[in-house]
Write a protein that holds these residues in place. Structure first.
Motif, PDB file in Angstrom:
ATOM      1  N   ALA A  64       0.850  -1.190   0.000  1.00 28.82           N
ATOM      2  CA  ALA A  64       0.000   0.000   0.000  1.00 28.82           C
ATOM      3  C   ALA A  64       0.885   1.239   0.000  1.00 28.82           C
ATOM      4  CB  ALA A  64      -0.921   0.006   1.223  1.00 28.82           C
ATOM      5  N   ALA A  65       0.314   2.350  -0.421  1.00 28.76           N
ATOM      6  CA  ALA A  65       1.021   3.635  -0.404  1.00 28.76           C
ATOM      7  C   ALA A  65       0.660   4.373   0.873  1.00 28.76           C
ATOM      8  CB  ALA A  65       0.642   4.471  -1.624  1.00 28.76           C
ATOM      9  N   GLY A  66       1.679   4.819   1.603  1.00 30.81           N
ATOM     10  CA  GLY A  66       1.437   5.446   2.897  1.00 30.81           C
ATOM     11  C   GLY A  66       2.035   6.832   3.012  1.00 30.81           C
ATOM     12  N   VAL A  67       1.512   7.578   3.973  1.00 28.90           N
ATOM     13  CA  VAL A  67       2.019   8.907   4.313  1.00 28.90           C
ATOM     14  C   VAL A  67       2.122   8.990   5.829  1.00 28.90           C
ATOM     15  CG1 VAL A  67       1.613  11.399   4.226  1.00 28.90           C
ATOM     16  CG2 VAL A  67       0.991   9.964   2.277  1.00 28.90           C
ATOM     17  N   ILE A  68       3.246   9.486   6.316  1.00 26.13           N
ATOM     18  CA  ILE A  68       3.433   9.656   7.753  1.00 26.13           C
ATOM     19  C   ILE A  68       2.679  10.909   8.198  1.00 26.13           C
ATOM     20  CG2 ILE A  68       5.115   9.870   9.605  1.00 26.13           C
ATOM     21  CD1 ILE A  68       5.247   7.236   8.027  1.00 26.13           C
ATOM     22  N   ILE A  69       1.848  10.758   9.211  1.00 26.57           N
ATOM     23  CA  ILE A  69       1.093  11.890   9.744  1.00 26.57           C
ATOM     24  C   ILE A  69       1.268  11.930  11.257  1.00 26.57           C
ATOM     25  CG2 ILE A  69      -0.611  11.827   7.894  1.00 26.57           C
ATOM     26  CD1 ILE A  69      -2.516  10.418   9.807  1.00 26.57           C
ATOM     27  N   PRO A  70       1.077  13.098  11.885  1.00 25.15           N
ATOM     28  CA  PRO A  70       1.191  13.178  13.340  1.00 25.15           C
ATOM     29  C   PRO A  70       0.160  12.286  14.019  1.00 25.15           C
ATOM     30  CG  PRO A  70       1.243  15.367  12.356  1.00 25.15           C
ATOM     31  CD  PRO A  70       0.855  14.420  11.260  1.00 25.15           C
ATOM     32  N   ALA A  71       0.560  11.696  15.141  1.00 25.49           N
ATOM     33  CA  ALA A  71      -0.372  10.862  15.889  1.00 25.49           C
ATOM     34  C   ALA A  71      -1.510  11.695  16.450  1.00 25.49           C
ATOM     35  CB  ALA A  71       0.361  10.128  17.012  1.00 25.49           C
ATOM     36  N   ARG A  72      -1.221  12.938  16.811  1.00 26.20           N
ATOM     37  CA  ARG A  72      -2.245  13.843  17.323  1.00 26.20           C
ATOM     38  C   ARG A  72      -2.133  15.171  16.593  1.00 26.20           C
ATOM     39  NH1 ARG A  72      -1.612  14.707  23.466  1.00 26.20           N
ATOM     40  NH2 ARG A  72      -3.382  16.064  23.015  1.00 26.20           N
ATOM     41  N   GLU A  73      -3.247  15.604  16.008  1.00 23.26           N
ATOM     42  CA  GLU A  73      -3.271  16.882  15.322  1.00 23.26           C
ATOM     43  C   GLU A  73      -4.584  17.591  15.650  1.00 23.26           C
ATOM     44  OE1 GLU A  73      -1.909  18.481  11.029  1.00 23.26           O
ATOM     45  OE2 GLU A  73      -3.534  17.023  10.978  1.00 23.26           O
ATOM     46  N   ALA A  74      -4.470  18.794  16.193  1.00 27.61           N
ATOM     47  CA  ALA A  74      -5.647  19.572  16.562  1.00 27.61           C
ATOM     48  C   ALA A  74      -6.043  20.463  15.392  1.00 27.61           C
ATOM     49  CB  ALA A  74      -5.361  20.421  17.796  1.00 27.61           C
ATOM     50  N   VAL A  75      -7.312  20.392  15.015  1.00 29.55           N
ATOM     51  CA  VAL A  75      -7.857  21.247  13.967  1.00 29.55           C
ATOM     52  C   VAL A  75      -8.583  22.403  14.648  1.00 29.55           C
ATOM     53  CG1 VAL A  75      -9.426  21.399  12.014  1.00 29.55           C
ATOM     54  CG2 VAL A  75      -8.084  19.330  12.367  1.00 29.55           C
ATOM     55  N   ILE A  76      -8.136  23.621  14.392  1.00 33.97           N
ATOM     56  CA  ILE A  76      -8.707  24.796  15.041  1.00 33.97           C
ATOM     57  C   ILE A  76      -9.615  25.502  14.039  1.00 33.97           C
ATOM     58  CG2 ILE A  76      -8.198  26.947  16.248  1.00 33.97           C
ATOM     59  CD1 ILE A  76      -5.439  25.828  16.873  1.00 33.97           C
ATOM     60  N   THR A  77     -10.877  25.694  14.423  1.00 35.07           N
ATOM     61  CA  THR A  77     -11.868  26.297  13.532  1.00 35.07           C
ATOM     62  C   THR A  77     -12.282  27.675  14.039  1.00 35.07           C
ATOM     63  OG1 THR A  77     -13.677  25.230  14.735  1.00 35.07           O
ATOM     64  CG2 THR A  77     -12.743  24.036  12.859  1.00 35.07           C
ATOM     65  N   SER A  78     -12.910  28.414  13.153  1.00 35.85           N
ATOM     66  CA  SER A  78     -13.388  29.747  13.514  1.00 35.85           C
ATOM     67  C   SER A  78     -14.661  29.616  14.346  1.00 35.85           C
ATOM     68  CB  SER A  78     -13.673  30.574  12.254  1.00 35.85           C
ATOM     69  OG  SER A  78     -14.266  31.806  12.597  1.00 35.85           O
ATOM     70  N   PRO A  79     -14.727  30.285  15.497  1.00 38.49           N
ATOM     71  CA  PRO A  79     -15.946  30.205  16.314  1.00 38.49           C
ATOM     72  C   PRO A  79     -17.051  31.125  15.831  1.00 38.49           C
ATOM     73  CG  PRO A  79     -14.308  31.550  17.425  1.00 38.49           C
ATOM     74  CD  PRO A  79     -13.649  31.046  16.163  1.00 38.49           C
ATOM     75  N   ILE A  80     -16.722  32.089  14.991  1.00 38.13           N
ATOM     76  CA  ILE A  80     -17.694  33.108  14.589  1.00 38.13           C
ATOM     77  C   ILE A  80     -17.554  33.419  13.099  1.00 38.13           C
ATOM     78  CG2 ILE A  80     -17.802  34.220  16.859  1.00 38.13           C
ATOM     79  CD1 ILE A  80     -15.789  36.279  15.840  1.00 38.13           C
ATOM     80  N   ALA A 260      -6.477  26.743  11.329  1.00 37.60           N
ATOM     81  CA  ALA A 260      -5.103  26.314  11.621  1.00 37.60           C
ATOM     82  C   ALA A 260      -5.099  24.854  12.047  1.00 37.60           C
ATOM     83  CB  ALA A 260      -4.492  27.188  12.719  1.00 37.60           C
ATOM     84  N   ARG A 261      -3.921  24.256  11.949  1.00 41.17           N
ATOM     85  CA  ARG A 261      -3.690  22.887  12.424  1.00 41.17           C
ATOM     86  C   ARG A 261      -2.422  22.883  13.282  1.00 41.17           C
ATOM     87  NH1 ARG A 261      -6.610  18.990   9.377  1.00 41.17           N
ATOM     88  NH2 ARG A 261      -7.596  19.877   7.512  1.00 41.17           N
ATOM     89  N   VAL A 262      -2.542  22.313  14.459  1.00 43.70           N
ATOM     90  CA  VAL A 262      -1.405  22.213  15.383  1.00 43.70           C
ATOM     91  C   VAL A 262      -1.185  20.737  15.684  1.00 43.70           C
ATOM     92  CG1 VAL A 262      -0.497  22.803  17.656  1.00 43.70           C
ATOM     93  CG2 VAL A 262      -1.819  24.489  16.374  1.00 43.70           C
ATOM     94  N   ALA A 263       0.036  20.272  15.431  1.00 43.17           N
ATOM     95  CA  ALA A 263       0.331  18.844  15.571  1.00 43.17           C
ATOM     96  C   ALA A 263       1.403  18.621  16.626  1.00 43.17           C
ATOM     97  CB  ALA A 263       0.790  18.259  14.241  1.00 43.17           C
ATOM     98  N   ASP A 264       1.275  17.479  17.278  1.00 40.22           N
ATOM     99  CA  ASP A 264       2.323  17.010  18.188  1.00 40.22           C
ATOM    100  C   ASP A 264       3.281  16.160  17.361  1.00 40.22           C
ATOM    101  OD1 ASP A 264       3.933  15.964  20.118  1.00 40.22           O
ATOM    102  OD2 ASP A 264       2.383  14.784  21.120  1.00 40.22           O
ATOM    103  N   LEU A 265       4.449  16.723  17.030  1.00 37.43           N
ATOM    104  CA  LEU A 265       5.390  16.041  16.145  1.00 37.43           C
ATOM    105  C   LEU A 265       6.353  15.121  16.889  1.00 37.43           C
ATOM    106  CD1 LEU A 265       6.226  18.868  13.580  1.00 37.43           C
ATOM    107  CD2 LEU A 265       4.453  17.113  13.503  1.00 37.43           C
ATOM    108  N   SER A 266       6.018  14.786  18.120  1.00 40.22           N
ATOM    109  CA  SER A 266       6.846  13.815  18.847  1.00 40.22           C
ATOM    110  C   SER A 266       6.334  12.386  18.653  1.00 40.22           C
ATOM    111  CB  SER A 266       6.860  14.153  20.341  1.00 40.22           C
ATOM    112  OG  SER A 266       5.554  14.057  20.896  1.00 40.22           O
TER     113      SER A 266
END
Length: 415
Positions: A64-80, A260-266
């Protein structure tokens, strides 16, 4: 007259004949050898790859074809609903909890919040007016009740007087019955007033509750909008690295749009895709091998997408060493889904020679020659092919592409 040829001359002639015959024989042998070389092709060793047949493990797998992604990534959305005023952090920069990433224009939301607060103040005034109005109506009924109570007591006294007069002979039975009837009507009126007071209390309570619910809903709306307004300076709730941010200053964003997206790159995991033809072969907790620039990392399938998109199935895998130094976000990798593991079997390194069938001809190297031999194959992966028959451990096989010599029984290997 004929002369006798001398013995020396005869010997020289015989020697010349023998030399001629020997030269012809040598030329014939050389021609045969050259012709044989033409009939038997040869290969230079430096232009081919060989591998020994050995005993080891073979893990049959799907690629299969794979891509490495962060184990945890927070997606921040607009509240208003707003517009982007400023981007405070550049992509790739570390962020801390509470640190402002994007600033939004809050004027529109502030106006909406002020309008809600004004409406709530109106509701409070309505509530006060309603309480006063309801209390006035209830007091009117209470006053009528008090008057009726006095009237009932007066009629009760009048009835007792008529009964006494009847007893001493100074009254009539008709007067007593009339007094009883008048008292009964007054008591019924008093009972009606008491029921009206009870109903009025219940109605008052219902009206107050209804307006109270409206005010509670309004309070929640005010609190939610105030909280969204406080979040107009977009920030992260977790430490990490900013991997993406919307940088279109002045652009209108709707509530819920990703900013925005904030990821834990550890820590990392793998997102992989495979043809839907192999969808039934995928199972949760199946072992996988992730190959990144020659480094193999093991893991298991954690999630399989139930939907098929454009003929491929997406699945996610967690890694045993999810913090390995070779891991980088968005790095492409080969993912091998292990379907069967075979131990201590005869195997040979995979290469261009293997065409993927169960049986084919290969060339076995021995004593400077490569002899064609039919071999039975079993399971395979990117690294090894299982040999079920036709080869023994220790033999050497050409693993380069030999499809041009499949009709040749033997090749000569030249150093």
């Amino acid at each position: 007259m004929d002369r006798v040829i001398s013995t020396a001359t005869q010997q020289r002639r015989r020697l010349r004949r023998w030399l001629g015959a020997g030269s012809g024989l040598l030329l014939l042998v050389a021609g045969l050898l050259a012709f044989r070389g033409i009939l038997q092709p040869s290969l230079e060793r430096s232009r081919i790859l060989t591998a020994p047949v050995e005993t080891g493990d073979v893990e049959a797998s799907l690629t299969a074809a794979g891509v490495i992604i962060p184990a945890r990534e927070a997606v921040i959305t607009s509240p208003i609903l707003s517009t982007i005023r400023r981007v405070a952090v550049a992509v790739g920069s570390p962020v801390q909890p509470g640190q402002t990433i994007v600033e939004l224009d809050r004027e529109l939301t502030s106006s909406a919040l002020a309008k809600l607060q004004d409406e709530q103040q109106q509701n409070r005034n309505k509530n006060d007016q309603l309480r006063l109005s309801l209390e006035k109506a209830l007091n009117d009924f209470r006053s009528q009740e008090q008057v009726q109570q006095v009237k009932v007591r007066s009629l009760q006294s009048a009835l007792r007087d008529e009964q006494y007069l009847l007893k001493i002979g100074g009254g009539t039975s008709e007067s007593v019955r009339q007094a009883e009837l008048t008292l009964k009507v007054a008591e019924l009126e008093l009972q009606r007033l008491r029921e009206q007071i009870s109903n009025q209390r219940a109605a008052n309570a219902a009206d107050v509750r209804e307006l109270g619910f409206t005010m509670q809903i309004q309070d929640r709306s005010i609190q939610e909008l105030a909280a969204k307004l406080a979040q107009a300076n977009i920030s992260s709730q977790q430490p990490g690295v900013l991997t993406w941010v919307s940088e279109d200053l002045g652009a209108t964003v709707q509530a819920g749009d990703i900013l925005a997206r904030v990821a834990d790159l550890s820590r990392f995991r793998v997102r992989a895709t495979i043809s839907d033809a192999y969808a039934d072969a995928l199972h949760l907790q199946d072992s996988v091998v992730v190959r990144i620039n020659g480094t193999d990392l093991r893991g298991t399938i954690s999630t399989i997408s139930p939907a098929v998109d454009k003929g491929v199935v997406t699945f996610y895998a967690t890694l045993t060493q999810d913090h390995h130094p070779a891991l980088r976000a968005n790095l492409r990798a080969d993912v091998f889904v292990v379907t069967k593991a075979l131990h201590n079997v005869t195997r040979v390194k995979n290469g261009p020679f293997y065409q993927g069938g169960q049986e084919q001809a290969v060339f076995v190297v021995q004593a400077g020659k490569a002899t064609r031999r039919t071999v039975q194959f079993g399971s395979s992966n990117l690294d090894y092919v299982q040999i079920t028959s036709g080869l023994r451990p220790g033999e050497e096989v050409i693993i380069s592409d030999t499809k041009d010599f499949l009709d040749t029984p033997e090749l000569t290997l030249q150093d």
